[in-house]
Design a protein around this motif. Structure first.
Motif, short mmCIF file in Angstrom:
data_model
loop_
_atom_site.label_atom_id
_atom_site.label_comp_id
_atom_site.label_asym_id
_atom_site.label_seq_id
_atom_site.Cartn_x
_atom_site.Cartn_y
_atom_site.Cartn_z
N PHE A 120 50.20 -48.75 2.95
CA PHE A 120 48.94 -48.38 3.60
C PHE A 120 48.92 -46.88 3.89
O PHE A 120 47.95 -46.19 3.61
N ILE A 121 50.01 -46.40 4.51
CA ILE A 121 50.08 -45.00 4.92
C ILE A 121 49.99 -44.08 3.70
O ILE A 121 49.22 -43.11 3.69
N GLY A 122 50.78 -44.38 2.67
CA GLY A 122 50.79 -43.53 1.48
C GLY A 122 49.45 -43.49 0.77
O GLY A 122 48.96 -42.40 0.41
N VAL A 123 48.82 -44.63 0.60
CA VAL A 123 47.55 -44.70 -0.13
C VAL A 123 46.42 -44.04 0.65
O VAL A 123 45.67 -43.20 0.11
N THR A 124 46.28 -44.39 1.92
CA THR A 124 45.14 -43.89 2.71
C THR A 124 45.22 -42.38 2.92
O THR A 124 44.21 -41.68 2.77
N PHE A 125 46.38 -41.85 3.23
CA PHE A 125 46.49 -40.41 3.45
C PHE A 125 46.31 -39.63 2.15
O PHE A 125 45.70 -38.54 2.15
N SER A 126 46.80 -40.18 1.05
CA SER A 126 46.62 -39.49 -0.24
C SER A 126 45.15 -39.40 -0.60
O SER A 126 44.66 -38.33 -1.00
N ILE A 127 44.42 -40.51 -0.48
CA ILE A 127 42.99 -40.51 -0.78
C ILE A 127 42.24 -39.58 0.16
O ILE A 127 41.37 -38.80 -0.25
N ALA A 128 42.59 -39.64 1.45
CA ALA A 128 41.91 -38.80 2.44
C ALA A 128 42.11 -37.32 2.15
O ALA A 128 41.16 -36.52 2.24
N ILE A 129 43.33 -36.92 1.80
CA ILE A 129 43.61 -35.51 1.53
C ILE A 129 42.82 -35.02 0.32
O ILE A 129 42.24 -33.93 0.33
N LEU A 130 42.77 -35.85 -0.73
CA LEU A 130 42.02 -35.46 -1.93
C LEU A 130 40.53 -35.28 -1.65
O LEU A 130 39.92 -34.27 -2.05
N PHE A 131 39.95 -36.24 -0.93
CA PHE A 131 38.52 -36.16 -0.63
C PHE A 131 38.21 -34.98 0.28
O PHE A 131 37.22 -34.26 0.09
N PHE A 132 39.05 -34.78 1.29
CA PHE A 132 38.76 -33.71 2.24
C PHE A 132 38.98 -32.34 1.63
O PHE A 132 38.25 -31.38 1.94
N GLN A 133 39.98 -32.21 0.75
CA GLN A 133 40.20 -30.92 0.09
C GLN A 133 38.99 -30.56 -0.77
O GLN A 133 38.57 -29.39 -0.80
N ASN A 134 38.44 -31.55 -1.46
CA ASN A 134 37.23 -31.32 -2.24
C ASN A 134 36.07 -30.91 -1.35
O ASN A 134 35.29 -30.01 -1.68
N LYS A 135 35.99 -31.54 -0.18
CA LYS A 135 34.93 -31.22 0.77
C LYS A 135 35.10 -29.80 1.31
O LYS A 135 34.13 -29.05 1.46
N VAL A 136 36.35 -29.41 1.59
CA VAL A 136 36.63 -28.06 2.09
C VAL A 136 36.30 -27.02 1.03
O VAL A 136 35.67 -25.99 1.33
N ASP A 137 36.73 -27.27 -0.20
CA ASP A 137 36.47 -26.32 -1.29
C ASP A 137 34.96 -26.14 -1.51
O ASP A 137 34.48 -25.00 -1.70
N THR A 138 34.22 -27.21 -1.48
CA THR A 138 32.77 -27.16 -1.66
C THR A 138 32.12 -26.38 -0.51
O THR A 138 31.22 -25.55 -0.74
N TYR A 139 32.59 -26.62 0.70
CA TYR A 139 32.05 -25.94 1.89
C TYR A 139 32.30 -24.44 1.80
O TYR A 139 31.39 -23.63 2.06
N LEU A 140 33.53 -24.05 1.44
CA LEU A 140 33.86 -22.63 1.35
C LEU A 140 33.08 -21.95 0.22
O LEU A 140 32.65 -20.79 0.36
N LYS A 141 32.88 -22.66 -0.87
CA LYS A 141 32.10 -22.11 -1.98
C LYS A 141 30.65 -21.87 -1.57
O LYS A 141 30.06 -20.85 -1.89
N ASN A 142 30.09 -22.81 -0.85
CA ASN A 142 28.70 -22.65 -0.36
C ASN A 142 28.57 -21.52 0.65
O ASN A 142 27.55 -20.84 0.69
N GLN A 143 29.64 -21.34 1.44
CA GLN A 143 29.62 -20.26 2.43
C GLN A 143 29.58 -18.89 1.75
O GLN A 143 28.91 -17.97 2.20
N LYS A 144 30.33 -18.78 0.65
CA LYS A 144 30.37 -17.52 -0.09
C LYS A 144 29.01 -17.22 -0.74
O LYS A 144 28.56 -16.10 -0.80
N VAL A 145 28.41 -18.29 -1.22
CA VAL A 145 27.10 -18.14 -1.85
C VAL A 145 26.04 -17.74 -0.83
O VAL A 145 25.23 -16.87 -1.02
#
Length: 381
Positions: free
Chosen positions: A356-381
């Protein structure tokens, strides 16, 4: 981690769910079952025989710890009426000519009424009454055999050639406080941890504090590790509260089990935090993720198998139980806490919680990193 600590103690969404409500609920759970046993359940007696045998059986049943005769009835309709009013949980009917039939070696039928709408009291009344009626029936046969000149030892063997001895392990007294309170408290802990965890990331956007967070780190793994440890520390505080305050107050502690309990509890806490953060990373809708958390955790106690065996449930209910960390925690908790077994007996449950721990944290990190990258890209724009 320090920043998340400050947020936990300053944002009501966190400190109310994690630090205010749980202690109150836990103490109330123990208070509900403080009597530990359900005794002297009110019953009615309908005695049409009015004989020495019916009086003997009534007296014997009254001596049973589960039964207390509070009403006298004179018909089936009256028994049903008393049950509908909630004045009794059961009744016993001794038919006419019961003693005469027994003396003539004719079978006589005693009727025991129980209210199946109240499952636990019905079973307890049945257990208490059945023991008395069986013993009473054997006593009558034994008495007749002895009157006919048969030696007591021979008569006893003839009447009861096979004797059943029962041994109940781990909760021999059927103590409801010992049985239910730990289960209710731990399922409450799961609910609190998941409900709080689904807010961890969403509140950053809701409260417009995401820029402040990203100044510390733009790595989702670093953010997750820091937030996870902060909430795990709160979970440990709750463990100390349960293990060294609530359990001692209600005499639920089991010496020698605390370390193993701590291991299982920590793994369940990490699994709950992982599930909450995963949901929070996938969706920005605060209301939606809160609803998901409540919908996911609310039936945990029922599906876990604590009150009804999972093997008797349909396959889809068993599947639902398997995707809840509480189910596996409970299986391990029963082994190490109630049975006082070594931690090695709970290894299957430990592996599942680690998954449970390995799967949920791995998925969460991937989704949130994508969200962070998108947010920072929009901020630059």
């Amino acid at each position: 981690m320090l920043r998340e600590w400050k947020r936990i103690f300053s944002i009501p969404n966190f400190y109310v769910v994690l630090l205010v409500i749980p202690p109150i609920i836990f103490l109330f759970y123990g208070f509900i079952y403080q009597k530990q046993f359900a005794k002297e359940l009110p019953m009615a007696v309908w005695d049409e025989d009015r004989s020495s045998v019916s009086r003997m059986l009534t007296d014997m049943m009254e001596q049973n710890e589960y039964i207390h005769f509070t009403h006298t009835a004179f018909s089936n309709a009256e028994i049903e009426s008393l049950m509908k009013k909630g004045e009794i949980f059961g009744a016993v009917h001794f038919p006419k000519n019961m003693e005469a039939d027994v003396k003539k070696d004719h079978q006589s039928n005693i009727t025991l009424y129980t209210n199946g709408a109240y499952l636990v009291p019905a079973k307890m009344i049945y257990k208490g009454a059945a023991e008395v009626i069986i013993k009473g029936g054997l006593a009558v046969v034994l008495q007749k055999a002895e009157k006919q000149g048969m030696p007591a030892e021979t008569a006893n063997t003839l009447v009861q050639p096979i004797k059943l001895n029962t041994t109940t392990l781990y909760n021999p007294d059927f103590n409801y406080q010992m049985y239910l309170t730990p289960g209710l408290i731990t399922v409450g802990l799961q609910m609190a941890l998941i409900v709080a965890s689904v807010l961890i990331l969403n509140l950053e956007f809701k409260r417009s504090t995401i820029d402040e967070l990203l100044k510390i780190s733009t790595s989702s793994s670093q953010i997750f590790i820091g937030k996870m440890f902060a909430h795990l520390c709160i979970a440990w505080i709750l463990f100390l509260l349960v293990a060294f305050l609530v359990f001692p107050v209600y005499h639920l502690g089991k010496p020698g089990t605390y370390f193993n309990f701590f291991i299982m509890y920590t793994l369940m806490s990490l699994a709950c935090i992982g599930i909450g953060m995963m949901v929070s990373a996938i969706s920005n809708n605060l209301l939606l993720v809160t609803d998901i958390a409540l919908f996911f955790t609310s039936p945990a106690f029922v599906f876990s198998g604590f009150t009804f065996p999972r093997t008797a449930m349909p396959w889809y209910d068993q599947f639902y139980a398997e995707i809840m960390p509480y189910t596996h925690f409970l299986d391990g908790f029963i082994k190490i806490y109630f049975m006082k077994l070594p931690i090695s007996y709970a290894m299957p449950e430990i592996y599942k919680l680690l998954l449970f721990i390995g799967v949920t944290f791995s998925i969460a990190i991937l989704f949130f990193q994508n969200k962070v990258d998108t947010y920072l890209k929009n901020q630059k724009v």
